[in-house]
Design an enzyme around this catalytic site. Structure first.
Site, PDB file in Angstrom:
ATOM      1  N   LYS A   1      -6.540  -4.964  -3.199  1.00 28.59           N
ATOM      2  CA  LYS A   1      -7.197  -5.581  -2.048  1.00 28.59           C
ATOM      3  C   LYS A   1      -8.266  -4.653  -1.470  1.00 28.59           C
ATOM      4  CE  LYS A   1      -3.547  -4.219   1.276  1.00 28.59           C
ATOM      5  NZ  LYS A   1      -4.339  -3.519   2.279  1.00 28.59           N
TER       6      LYS A   1
ATOM      7  N   CYS B   1      -2.199  -2.563   7.996  1.00 31.08           N
ATOM      8  CA  CYS B   1      -2.126  -3.469   6.851  1.00 31.08           C
ATOM      9  C   CYS B   1      -0.926  -4.409   6.904  1.00 31.08           C
ATOM     10  CB  CYS B   1      -2.132  -2.657   5.562  1.00 31.08           C
ATOM     11  SG  CYS B   1      -3.677  -1.753   5.312  1.00 31.08           S
TER      12      CYS B   1
ATOM     13  N   ASP C   1       0.786  -1.242   0.000  1.00 27.55           N
ATOM     14  CA  ASP C   1       0.000   0.000   0.000  1.00 27.55           C
ATOM     15  C   ASP C   1       0.814   1.287   0.000  1.00 27.55           C
ATOM     16  OD1 ASP C   1      -1.917  -1.951   0.244  1.00 27.55           O
ATOM     17  OD2 ASP C   1      -2.751  -1.220   2.123  1.00 27.55           O
TER      18      ASP C   1
END
Length: 225
Positions: free
Chosen positions: A129, A162, A24
């Site tokens: 995701k 995450c 990310d």
């Protein structure tokens, strides 16, 4: 097998069965004026990750390792974003709202994509995701199996959300995980410290922690990003 000095002890790996996972590193989270900053966060704390991670990425590429990038985000109609996530908290802007870099965390928008310094190259997998963890609702497990991966170098943001979610599930699935300390970041310094400590506690309960310099040295490369 190759060995890296790590906490709580040496981490051994085979580069041919190890993947570098970059979680990310998106404009919405890292750029000034983006979603992360709109929540009141100091994005400079995340941006310290960029330089060491770029160097590690260059070394992993030179070593021929599997490289996997992830992006958190949703379909334009938000059909894959449950209300529990969409409505949580009281931010000034929510997922799907117009932001400085397009609709926030919406696939295909400028802000959803990975920052230029870490942009994927041909042959690298990009996993989109819908949740915090990289396994939920994605093809990650299949990609790892297809590439005979047994170990992961985990990097990206944020450490306590995450990254932690991905490492915990990877551990449950039987993968050996090394979290690269200076290549993961948090908006909260205390979360960063405790998050890394939790990974390596009790004899590597979720995984190992090491610095990027030691990982690069173990890869046997001196590539400048």
């Amino acid at each position: 097998m190759t060995e890296i000095p790590a906490t709580p002890g040496p981490f051994t790996f085979d580069p041919t069965t190890t993947a570098l996972v970059i979680i990310d590193m998106q404009r919405d989270f890292l750029l000034p004026g983006g979603f992360g900053e709109s929540l009141g966060n100091d994005v400079a704390l995340l941006r310290t990750v960029i330089e060491p991670l770029a160097a590690l990425l260059a070394s992993a590429r030179a070593a021929g390792m599997t490289v996997i990038h992830t992006r958190e985000g949703h379909l334009p109609d938000l059909s894959d974003c449950p209300p529990a996530k969409l409505l949580r908290g009281n931010p000034s802007q929510r997922i799907g709202d117009p932001g400085r870099f397009g609709r926030i965390l919406i696939r295909g928008e400028y802000g959803h994509d990975i920052i230029d310094e870490l942009a994927p190259v041909a042959g690298e997998t990009v996993i989109d995701k819908p949740g915090k963890g990289a396994f939920y609702g994605t093809e990650l497990a299949t990609v790892l199996q297809q590439n005979s991966i047994t170990s992961l170098f985990v990097t990206g943001v944020t450490t306590e959300v995450c990254v932690h979610t991905t490492v915990r599930e990877a551990n449950d699935r039987g993968y050996e995980c090394l979290v690269v300390a200076d290549c993961v970041g948090s908006y909260f310094p205390e979360f960063q410290r405790v998050g890394l400590a939790m990974i390596a506690a009790q004899g590597a309960i979720f995984g190992w922690v090491a610095d990027s310099a030691d990982v690069i040295a173990a890869l046997g490369t001196t590539v400048t990003a």
